[in-house]
Design a protein around this motif. Structure first.
Motif, mmCIF file in Angstrom:
data_model
loop_
_atom_site.group_PDB
_atom_site.id
_atom_site.type_symbol
_atom_site.label_atom_id
_atom_site.label_comp_id
_atom_site.label_asym_id
_atom_site.label_seq_id
_atom_site.Cartn_x
_atom_site.Cartn_y
_atom_site.Cartn_z
ATOM 1 N N HIS A 247 0.826 -1.205 0.000
ATOM 2 C CA HIS A 247 0.000 0.000 0.000
ATOM 3 C C HIS A 247 0.862 1.258 0.000
ATOM 4 N N ILE A 248 2.037 1.144 -0.602
ATOM 5 C CA ILE A 248 3.003 2.243 -0.538
ATOM 6 C C ILE A 248 2.502 3.496 -1.246
ATOM 7 N N SER A 249 1.579 3.343 -2.195
ATOM 8 C CA SER A 249 1.061 4.504 -2.927
ATOM 9 C C SER A 249 -0.023 5.245 -2.152
ATOM 10 N N GLU A 250 -0.368 4.724 -0.986
ATOM 11 C CA GLU A 250 -1.434 5.322 -0.190
ATOM 12 C C GLU A 250 -0.857 6.063 1.013
ATOM 13 N N THR A 251 -1.706 6.854 1.644
ATOM 14 C CA THR A 251 -1.314 7.468 2.914
ATOM 15 C C THR A 251 -1.340 6.394 3.987
ATOM 16 N N ILE A 252 -0.216 6.215 4.646
ATOM 17 C CA ILE A 252 -0.103 5.159 5.663
ATOM 18 C C ILE A 252 0.125 5.821 7.016
ATOM 19 N N SER A 253 -0.881 5.749 7.851
ATOM 20 C CA SER A 253 -0.806 6.386 9.170
ATOM 21 C C SER A 253 -0.722 5.335 10.265
ATOM 22 N N LEU A 296 13.587 5.883 -9.972
ATOM 23 C CA LEU A 296 14.451 6.828 -10.683
ATOM 24 C C LEU A 296 15.521 6.106 -11.495
ATOM 25 N N LYS A 297 15.982 5.008 -10.963
ATOM 26 C CA LYS A 297 17.066 4.266 -11.606
ATOM 27 C C LYS A 297 16.566 3.366 -12.726
ATOM 28 N N ASN A 298 15.413 2.734 -12.538
ATOM 29 C CA ASN A 298 15.013 1.650 -13.436
ATOM 30 C C ASN A 298 13.759 1.913 -14.269
ATOM 31 N N THR A 299 13.156 3.100 -14.153
ATOM 32 C CA THR A 299 11.974 3.411 -14.955
ATOM 33 C C THR A 299 12.132 4.785 -15.606
ATOM 34 N N ASP A 300 11.206 5.078 -16.507
ATOM 35 C CA ASP A 300 11.169 6.393 -17.146
ATOM 36 C C ASP A 300 10.066 7.268 -16.550
ATOM 37 N N LEU A 301 9.529 6.875 -15.411
ATOM 38 C CA LEU A 301 8.500 7.678 -14.764
ATOM 39 C C LEU A 301 9.060 9.054 -14.412
ATOM 40 N N SER A 302 8.242 10.076 -14.585
ATOM 41 C CA SER A 302 8.651 11.420 -14.178
ATOM 42 C C SER A 302 8.683 11.496 -12.659
ATOM 43 N N TYR A 308 3.593 10.382 -6.898
ATOM 44 C CA TYR A 308 2.233 9.813 -6.792
ATOM 45 C C TYR A 308 2.307 8.322 -6.464
ATOM 46 N N ALA A 309 3.250 7.602 -7.098
ATOM 47 C CA ALA A 309 3.351 6.150 -6.930
ATOM 48 C C ALA A 309 3.740 5.742 -5.514
ATOM 49 N N ILE A 310 4.458 6.613 -4.811
ATOM 50 C CA ILE A 310 4.871 6.268 -3.438
ATOM 51 C C ILE A 310 4.012 6.962 -2.384
#
Length: 345
Positions: A247-253, A296-302, A308-310
């Motif tokens: 659930h790393i893309s979500e807010t984790i409280s 950052l190392k292995n994808t072309d995501l901005s 957003y993904a994390i």
């Protein structure tokens, strides 16, 4: 009950005797021996590799079909063994008595038996066992320049200098999920280059060993937090780490994690502090940053897509904490990687 007697303390000799007993497929490459088996005894894999200065690694990922006793009957000077179990349990005794000590999952254990004593490991049946042994031949290790043994606490100094094997030593210390995580990384090292693999294994092994020595130091000096957490709490926290990753893309409280685990916020904070030396928020933030580095190392995501993904809402906040952690901005980190790769072409 299956019984196997080992008459040498050398990892290579032990492996030969185990192979003769359980058969299976033995592969040796770059000083690393891996024995895989699926027989009437059980199934799984055993690995050993020797490093310089008397340090060796044995790890097991096995499931046995019957209770199995391994008796070490040797006159050799016993190695100092740093043991960590990431799955299952087994029992240990000295002098082959019926009195056994149970070695628990996630507990840091250090043992060394007397020179003339038998050592027995009793492994249960139908249990998934993942066990890591770091073994140190103290006579060889003391030949190492800058071995720094004198910097250890007095108990371990005397153990390393016990060249005749006159003393018994057994430490059942605190529980640590940090060590479990490092062992997972050790087992996940995968490279086809034998030299790089050997160096990576050795570096990770020494990191794990340092964490085990630090745990022993803190335990003996009563530096661990005084409150106790149960084994059940430890397993719940370990399960939470998978939940956080998924659930790393979500807010984790802490509130969400408390509801998911059934542990109170106070117990959660205590558990993460004891097991990871971090607060819950520190643990989650570090995991998000490590995943962002991989993106950052292995994808072309901005950078915005990675943020957003994390599950971090602000790009500026992400850049701030990334710089605090790694002393470089995310965009500069990616540029550095691209420039480095270009120079290698």
């Amino acid at each position: 009950m299956k019984k196997l007697t080992i008459n040498s303390s050398k990892s290579s000799d032990m492996f030969t005797q185990i192979h003769e007993c359980i058969q299976g497929n033995l592969v040796e490459d770059w000083g690393e021996s891996v024995l895989t088996f699926n027989t009437t005894i059980g199934k799984g894999a055993l690995r050993t590799i020797d490093f310089n200065w008397g340090v060796s690694l044995i790890d097991c990922n096995i499931k046995l079909n019957e209770e199995t006793k391994i008796v070490f009957d040797t006159k050799d000077l016993a190695p100092i063994e740093f043991i960590f179990i990431t799955s299952g349990y087994f029992e240990y005794s000295e002098n082959n008595t019926d009195s056994y000590t149970r070695l628990e999952q996630f507990q840091n254990t250090i043992i060394s038996h007397k020179r003339d004593a038998e050592k027995t490991f009793l492994f249960p049946k139908n249990e998934n066992l993942k066990i890591n042994f770091i073994r140190i031949n103290r006579q060889e290790y003391l030949k190492k320049k800058h071995n720094n043994v004198s910097q250890l606490n007095q108990l371990l100094v005397s153990l390393f200098n016990d060249s005749k094997g006159e003393a018994t030593f057994q430490h059942g210390g605190s529980f640590s999920l940090r060590i479990a995580d490092e062992i997972k990384l050790l087992n996940d090292i995968d490279t086809t280059n034998g030299l790089l693999r050997s160096l990576s294994l050795e570096g990770r092994l020494y990191l794990i060993l340092s964490l085990q020595l630090l745990e022993h130091k803190n335990f003996e000096e009563n530096m661990n937090l005084p409150e106790a957490i149960s084994k059940e709490d430890i397993l719940k926290i370990h399960k939470l780490t998978t939940y956080i990753l998924e659930h790393i893309s979500e807010t984790i409280s802490i509130t969400i994690l408390s509801a998911e685990s059934g542990l109170s916020p106070k117990k959660l904070q205590l558990g993460f502090k004891i097991l990871y030396s971090k607060t819950v928020n520190e643990y989650v933030r570090q995991l998000k940053l490590e995943i962002s580095k991989d993106y950052l190392k292995n994808t072309d995501l901005s950078v915005s897509e990675i943020v957003y993904a994390i599950g971090i809402k602000s790009r500026s906040y992400f850049s701030k904490i990334f710089f605090e952690a790694y002393d470089v901005l995310p965009t500069d980190y990616r540029k550095h990687l691209k420039n480095k790769n270009a120079s290698l072409r």
